[in-house]
Motif scaffolding. Sequence first.
Motif, PDB file in Angstrom:
ATOM      1  N   THR A 221       0.832  -1.208   0.000  1.00 15.20           N
ATOM      2  CA  THR A 221       0.000   0.000   0.000  1.00 15.20           C
ATOM      3  C   THR A 221       0.862   1.251   0.000  1.00 15.20           C
ATOM      4  O   THR A 221       0.601   2.220  -0.732  1.00 15.20           O
ATOM      5  CB  THR A 221      -0.943  -0.014   1.208  1.00 15.20           C
ATOM      6  N   LEU A 224       2.586   1.663  -3.560  1.00 18.22           N
ATOM      7  CA  LEU A 224       1.733   1.967  -4.712  1.00 18.22           C
ATOM      8  C   LEU A 224       0.955   3.262  -4.557  1.00 18.22           C
ATOM      9  O   LEU A 224       0.400   3.768  -5.549  1.00 18.22           O
ATOM     10  CB  LEU A 224       0.757   0.809  -4.951  1.00 18.22           C
ATOM     11  N   THR A 225       0.884   3.792  -3.355  1.00 21.89           N
ATOM     12  CA  THR A 225       0.159   5.061  -3.142  1.00 21.89           C
ATOM     13  C   THR A 225       1.086   6.226  -2.842  1.00 21.89           C
ATOM     14  O   THR A 225       0.617   7.318  -2.522  1.00 21.89           O
ATOM     15  CB  THR A 225      -0.842   4.903  -1.988  1.00 21.89           C
ATOM     16  N   ARG A 267      -8.705  -5.977  -0.731  1.00 21.30           N
ATOM     17  CA  ARG A 267      -7.682  -4.928  -0.718  1.00 21.30           C
ATOM     18  C   ARG A 267      -6.516  -5.278  -1.637  1.00 21.30           C
ATOM     19  O   ARG A 267      -5.965  -4.400  -2.323  1.00 21.30           O
ATOM     20  CB  ARG A 267      -7.204  -4.704   0.717  1.00 21.30           C
ATOM     21  N   ALA A 270      -7.603  -4.638  -5.168  1.00 19.67           N
ATOM     22  CA  ALA A 270      -7.585  -3.203  -5.436  1.00 19.67           C
ATOM     23  C   ALA A 270      -6.156  -2.720  -5.691  1.00 19.67           C
ATOM     24  O   ALA A 270      -5.916  -1.877  -6.577  1.00 19.67           O
ATOM     25  CB  ALA A 270      -8.209  -2.442  -4.259  1.00 19.67           C
ATOM     26  N   LEU A 271      -5.208  -3.241  -4.918  1.00 21.73           N
ATOM     27  CA  LEU A 271      -3.801  -2.864  -5.145  1.00 21.73           C
ATOM     28  C   LEU A 271      -3.315  -3.350  -6.505  1.00 21.73           C
ATOM     29  O   LEU A 271      -2.554  -2.643  -7.194  1.00 21.73           O
ATOM     30  CB  LEU A 271      -2.932  -3.439  -4.030  1.00 21.73           C
ATOM     31  N   THR A 273      -5.164  -3.770  -9.196  1.00 21.64           N
ATOM     32  CA  THR A 273      -5.770  -2.861 -10.177  1.00 21.64           C
ATOM     33  C   THR A 273      -5.036  -1.525 -10.209  1.00 21.64           C
ATOM     34  O   THR A 273      -4.813  -0.943 -11.278  1.00 21.64           O
ATOM     35  CB  THR A 273      -7.251  -2.661  -9.843  1.00 21.64           C
ATOM     36  N   LYS A 274      -4.649  -1.046  -9.024  1.00 20.59           N
ATOM     37  CA  LYS A 274      -3.899   0.202  -8.941  1.00 20.59           C
ATOM     38  C   LYS A 274      -2.566   0.078  -9.666  1.00 20.59           C
ATOM     39  O   LYS A 274      -2.150   0.977 -10.427  1.00 20.59           O
ATOM     40  CB  LYS A 274      -3.685   0.554  -7.465  1.00 20.59           C
ATOM     41  N   HIS A 277      -3.098   0.033 -13.374  1.00 20.08           N
ATOM     42  CA  HIS A 277      -3.449   1.376 -13.856  1.00 20.08           C
ATOM     43  C   HIS A 277      -2.193   2.244 -13.986  1.00 20.08           C
ATOM     44  O   HIS A 277      -2.063   3.032 -14.944  1.00 20.08           O
ATOM     45  CB  HIS A 277      -4.442   2.023 -12.898  1.00 20.08           C
ATOM     46  N   LEU A 278      -1.267   2.112 -13.049  1.00 20.20           N
ATOM     47  CA  LEU A 278       0.001   2.845 -13.163  1.00 20.20           C
ATOM     48  C   LEU A 278       0.753   2.434 -14.428  1.00 20.20           C
ATOM     49  O   LEU A 278       1.357   3.276 -15.110  1.00 20.20           O
ATOM     50  CB  LEU A 278       0.863   2.586 -11.926  1.00 20.20           C
ATOM     51  N   THR A 355      -6.693  -5.117 -18.530  1.00 25.12           N
ATOM     52  CA  THR A 355      -5.594  -4.158 -18.702  1.00 25.12           C
ATOM     53  C   THR A 355      -4.930  -4.322 -20.066  1.00 25.12           C
ATOM     54  O   THR A 355      -4.577  -3.338 -20.722  1.00 25.12           O
ATOM     55  CB  THR A 355      -4.567  -4.353 -17.579  1.00 25.12           C
TER      56      THR A 355
END
Length: 803
Positions: A221, A224-225, A267, A270-271, A273-274, A277-278, A355
């Motif tokens: 987390t 990636l954030t 969670r 979601a990570l 997918t994040k 997306h990056l 993706t």
Amino acid sequence: MYEDSSWYSFVPELQHQQPASGPRSSGHRRKQSLLQQPNNPADAADAAKPLPPLFEDKEDSNWPPEPTLSRRVKSYSDLYDLIKTQLSSHAPGKKRKRKRSARSWEALAFPGSVTVSLPAEEDGFDDAVDKELLRASQQEYLLYHDELAMTERHLGTLIADTNSALKTLESLCQSFRAVDEQTSSFQVQCDGLLTEKTRLEALAESVGRDLQYYTYLDSATRRLTAPGAGRLVEGGSFAEILSTLDSCIEFMTQHSSYRDAESYLARYQALLTKALHLLEVGFVNHLNKVSAEISRQIAATQSESARHALAYGRFEEMVLESYSLIPNLQTVVRNAYDQDGQPSSALNADIYANTAINLFHSYWAARERDLKTVFQHDLDVLRAEAKESIETASRNFVKQCFERSYNEASLFKSIFSIDAHYSAEPNSAFAALKSQRAVLTGANVAPIATNLQLVLQSSDLETICNLVGWISHEYLLPEYEEDNETPFAGRCRELAARLLAEHLWTFTDAFFEAEIAKSITKAVMPPDAFQIGPVTNGDAASNAFPPIKRALELLVLFDQSMPKERCQRNSPVIFKIIKESIASVQRAEARIRSVTTTSTSKTNAGYSNTDPDLFTVKNLLLLKNELLTLEIGDVRGAGGAGAGAGADGASVSSRVWDAVLHRPQDLIGGLLSSFGNLGYGLGAYMPSIPGSSLWAGTPGGVVGAGQGGDSNDAGEQLDGLLRQSIVAFTRRWAGLLNEARGVVAGKLGGKNVGKVERELDEMLERVFGGQPEVVGKLKEAIQIEAEAFVRAAGEKRIHVTRV
């Protein structure tokens, strides 16, 4: 210590001692003693003194005899006597035998025993000399005795030490055995503790291994954030992040009963997918940077080779210069698809596939911007060349598009590491690439087909068929084996097959249907078109009905442009051609028959020379013969059952006419029995008619032949109408001949037989000119029918008379 040889180093060297030399006494002939002299100098001085002479018997001496001089011989016999005498005189005497018991070894005796065993000394011997001689003779053996004694002492010491060591070892064994007996319970307890320790270690390792799937959430987390998380996609650790997230999602999915497993699963997804997306954002930014440079350079040049080098070579080089962005991109794509573009069966394949499709769309959008100028130039060239020759322009455009499609597929493979081949799977990469309509992707052919159809829309049917046939023969029928096929040839073959099957064949069928409706179904025929003129230039179809001529041309055109598999199996175009051709012949026959019946003048509108039945036979025979020539045996509509295609003409003809010959008692059967041989001699004009049950279900011969049946089988309808027309023609002309001969009751003295026969000959020669076999067989069939009619009439009169 026993290997040390220093303990016997004091033994003197006794080898090769030279005996003492001295003058030999004239009165003593005893040899020199071989015993070693003592090492003491005093003893050596004493030993150098001469020994007293020894008296020995002469007869025991080993000296040779004194030489004697023999007298000279006078003859050979004297020589023999002399030698015998010498041998007898020099022969050794017999030695005295000594008893073995009397033999003594004085030199080997010890000093104590030597004195006892030696004989009594004679007067005059020195006692010191005798002792010295004895000691000298026994010295070597005394040394050996000392060595043996010393060895014996050492061996005894060794045996004693070994016995002591064995006793010590035995004592130790007993001590260890006692300790083992006393500590057995302690050992069992230790084993239990070790087992428990191993179990606890495994449990701790398992707990730690499972715990890492929970603890990785915070680390992932944060990474990636973070504000600079976009730079991760260009590093080598991004692939490791994806792999770890996949492992965590798989673990949470498999252990859904663990505490908070569902929460952690959501969670982690979601990570993931994040992270993906990056990657999308990073790849789009990289593409925009490269595309801006490439599109500017392409627009600035007018050279085709320079545009090609920029669009493919330079573009690929710039895209691949991205540190680890492209390898990370390939990892994501390969998690969604395999090397051939088939969908993966991994747990998170759907997330990766979504993706990957977004990446494909972004890539082709950039390629469309870059190649817009190139594509527009190709379309302008196609339109310009189409004004001179549509077929040539279309061929050049197809070749250019196939080459460009191959280049695009190669570029796509180098960037995304997959080669998307044709696949019917809706979730494959091929399906995703096929949906692109604006630019060639190596998998879609819609842009090629769209541009070709725009150009071909204004051309004629022959041009379209020539183009479709060229594509089939150029790419689908290679002259080399598939093992030696190059990648470019394989790609072109796949594109050609899809271009034809998905677009051009349907487009061509529509043109054929339009042409059928125009030239066959809705064709307006003048009155002279219904008249059968003479055959010209030996062409059997030269005097055919115009719609039938066009139908034959369309059949040949369709066969040349389409593969055999498409012509022989339920082709809608073939079915419509045959169906509409039969309908046109039926309409023409009905018109001829109605005009001939109602006309008062035999010269009305050119119909007087046309026999309606012969008109039908002529045209349907041409149609049937063309089907067999092209090996088209299954002429069914969309709802018809499939039948065998392309049966052998001779075998089918044999079956048909054999079935007819099996009904000799039937009048119609007798007529067609004679006409059955016609099928073997008519050549191209009497083709074989499929169906072994030729007249089954029609009582009395062919009454109602051609009626009913399978409406979706045009071939069966054609055969029925052909049979019906042949029977009607032969029956009617047999009746005319019998009427002219006056054999018909109530009509004696009819027309001149010669006139009727001459009229029949002229008609058959005009319709089947240049084919004497056809004419002869038809006349023979008419004659047999007439004779059968006469026989039947005679039997009827006999029956009436008897009654």
